[in-house]
Write an enzyme that holds these catalytic residues in place. Structure first.
Site, short mmCIF file in Angstrom:
data_model
loop_
_atom_site.label_atom_id
_atom_site.label_comp_id
_atom_site.label_asym_id
_atom_site.label_seq_id
_atom_site.Cartn_x
_atom_site.Cartn_y
_atom_site.Cartn_z
N LYS A 78 33.18 100.00 27.41
CA LYS A 78 33.61 99.67 26.33
C LYS A 78 33.14 98.46 25.44
O LYS A 78 33.02 97.61 25.76
CB LYS A 78 35.10 99.46 26.67
CG LYS A 78 36.29 99.90 25.00
CD LYS A 78 37.89 99.60 26.12
CE LYS A 78 38.96 100.37 25.18
NZ LYS A 78 40.13 100.02 25.37
N SER A 153 42.62 103.85 23.65
CA SER A 153 41.78 103.71 23.19
C SER A 153 40.42 103.73 23.88
O SER A 153 39.63 103.50 22.80
CB SER A 153 41.94 102.13 22.75
OG SER A 153 42.23 101.35 23.84
N SER A 177 45.41 102.86 28.18
CA SER A 177 43.95 102.60 27.32
C SER A 177 43.31 103.90 28.35
O SER A 177 41.73 103.86 27.93
CB SER A 177 43.57 101.96 26.27
OG SER A 177 44.35 102.36 24.77
N1 GLN Z 1 48.31 103.16 22.95
C1 GLN Z 1 49.10 102.46 22.83
C2 GLN Z 1 48.63 101.33 21.99
O1 GLN Z 1 47.77 101.91 20.88
C3 GLN Z 1 47.95 101.47 24.39
C4 GLN Z 1 46.97 100.99 23.70
C5 GLN Z 1 45.33 100.65 24.93
O2 GLN Z 1 45.87 100.10 26.11
N2 GLN Z 1 44.60 99.44 24.96
O3 GLN Z 1 48.73 100.03 21.68
#
Ligand code: GLN
Length: 497
Positions: A78, A153, A177
């Site tokens: 990532k 994400s 994420s």
């Molecule tokens: N979807 C959540 C957010 O927008 C979690 C994102 C993540 O785990 N990086 O913060």
């Protein structure tokens, strides 16, 4: 045999028996990426030269008698995790030209084992989002249905593994994420206990919640990756100095679950959950019972507060962490009239809408006069959420529930409605607030042939327990073997270094 179909464990077997070289395996995956990634768009940067150089080195090490489950295994990373000399954009314009001068500890550890890096995968900007639509560059498409999101994400990593462009990958999980995109793409993803894996070289989003976690197509592969990246690191003072078990060993045994107590939290089967998700998760629980597990209903009474608490704490920490992007030290610089104007112009041009929203929310929650009412209160409720899990884990060894309330949604469907997007993580946020580990694995499909994820949560440093339960499930089910339609296209050859 299609080399791209091999799991990490299978590829290791082939490498060990000299049936295939790491160079051949790496080249096959690079070809697959070229063939597929115009449609899927999982990768932000491809590193064919680095990959083939790494593969040649791995083959040489093997020829010299070395062996390791990751020696010569290609992986996708990532783009919020730094790899020395390779652009690390975090999906943001502000870091579009940033090339880190050092690698994250997890990368150093993987490279020491002989893993090969294929490239950097797409992400919501600074990991803020649940669909990769917040990437400043492009949206990743779900290999099961190209009109749908892969989740986020870490959507690029999940899609790459699902589409057989990489047998394994790393993502980061601040509120879901790793687990949510794993669920939406039909692969396995694990968020380790806070402190299990070093965050050094992971670009910070919310420092008290962030953890790096692995993706694979099997639980066994995820166990291999976790073993490689876990452990204390003097460069991250929040990484715990505890021995790292060989997580793959935890999976040996008869595969039965007798004596294992599983909690089913009543607050996780709520209105608004897609009926097919509930049905699939309930049948998965029946399968686990069939393996000998005992199930009991548990209560996590503060579940409703997880979302609001997360959206105070995560933006508050993000607003502080993202203050470093000032156009002075590195990253984008847009010149203005004076110093403050430089900041304004740089941050105005460099950050996307969601990141700006979080910075404003977080700055507000931390501001004098509101700090007690919002940030401090949220921290207190966070303690209650953690206490819910502590109480539950006095009764049970692990908790089973859905990963995401729905399967993959359409690209654009929630893009203009942040609250709807935030709700995509209702079942995953609590684990980050409590610091506990969680895994998502495939447990079915909806009527549209979109994958459904089963989430298993464990007590802090209880990764072995959740891996064991997840592995037992995979031994008797075949959901993880299904392949997405978009993974079938054959590739032409590209040239590497
Ligand atoms: N979807 C959540 C957010 O927008 C979690 C994102 C993540 O785990 N990086 O913060």
């Amino acid at each position: 045999m299609d080399l791209c179909d091999l799991t990490i464990s299978e590829a290791h077997e082939c490498l060990r028996r000299r049936e295939v070289s790491s160079v051949e395996l790496t080249q096959a995956l690079l070809d697959r990426i070229v063939a597929l990634d115009n449609d899927i768009k999982a990768f932000l940067t491809l590193t064919p030269e680095l990959a083939l150089e790494g593969a040649r080195a791995a083959d040489a090490r093997r020829a010299a008698g070395e062996d390791d489950p990751l020696l010569g295994i290609p992986l996708a990373i990532k783009d919020v995790i730094c790899v020395e000399g390779v652009p690390s954009t975090c999906g943001s314009r502000i870091l579009e030209d940033f090339v880190p001068p050092y690698s994250a500890t997890v990368i150093e550890r993987l490279l020491a084992r002989g893993a090969v890096i294929l490239g950097k995968t797409n992400t919501d900007e600074f990991a803020m989002g649940s669909s990769t639509e917040n990437s400043a560059f492009f949206t990743t498409h779900n290999p099961w249905d190209l009109e749908r999101v892969p989740g986020g994400s870490s959507g690029g990593s999940a899609a790459a593994v699902a589409a057989r462009m990489a047998p394994g990958a790393l993502g980061s999980d601040t509120g879901g994420s790793v687990r949510q995109p794993a669920a939406l793409c039909g692969v396995v993803g694990l968020k380790p206990t806070y402190g299990r894996v070093s965050r050094y070289g992971l670009v910070a989003f919310a420092s008290s919640l962030d953890q790096i976690g692995p993706f694979g197509r099997t639980v066994a592969d995820v166990a291999i990756l976790l073993t490689a990246i876990a452990g204390h690191d003097p460069c991250d003072s929040t990484s715990m100095n505890l021995p790292v078990p060989d997580y793959a060993d935890a999976l040996k045994g008869d595969g039965g679950l007798s004596g294992v107590r599983l909690g089913v939290p009543k607050e996780y089967f709520i209105e608004g959950i897609q009926p097919e998700v509930e049905t699939a998760v309930r049948s998965a629980i029946e399968v686990l019972r069939g393996l000998g597990a005992e199930t009991v209903e548990v209560s996590l009474p503060h579940t409703d507060y997880a979302l609001p608490v997360y959206y105070l704490i995560a933006p508050a920490e993000a607003s502080a962490n993202l203050a470093r992007y000032d156009g002075v030290r590195y990253g984008l610089r847009v010149a203005g009239e004076d110093m403050f104007d430089n900041y304004r112009a740089t941050r105005g041009a460099g950050f996307g809408a969601e990141v700006k929203r979080r910075i404003m929310l977080g700055t507000y929650a931390l501001s004098a006069g509101y700090y007690d009412a919002y940030y401090l209160k949220a921290q207190k409720v966070r303690t209650l959420i953690r206490a819910d899990f502590d109480a539950a884990f006095e009764q049970v060894d692990a908790i089973v529930c859905p990963t995401s309330p729905t399967t993959a949604f359409r690209i654009g469907e929630k893009a203009d409605d942040p609250l709807q997007m935030y709700l995509s993580d209702v079942f995953t946020l609590s684990a980050n607030l409590a610091g506990i580990p969680g895994i998502s694995l495939p447990c079915g499909f909806d009527a549209g042939n979109l994958p459904i994820g089963l989430q298993i949560l464990g007590p802090a440093f209880g990764e072995e327990a959740i891996l064991r339960v997840a592995h037992a499930y995979q031994q008797v089910t075949e959901w993880h073997l299904a392949r997405p339609p978009a993974s079938n296209k054959r590739g032409r050859r590209i040239k590497g270094g």
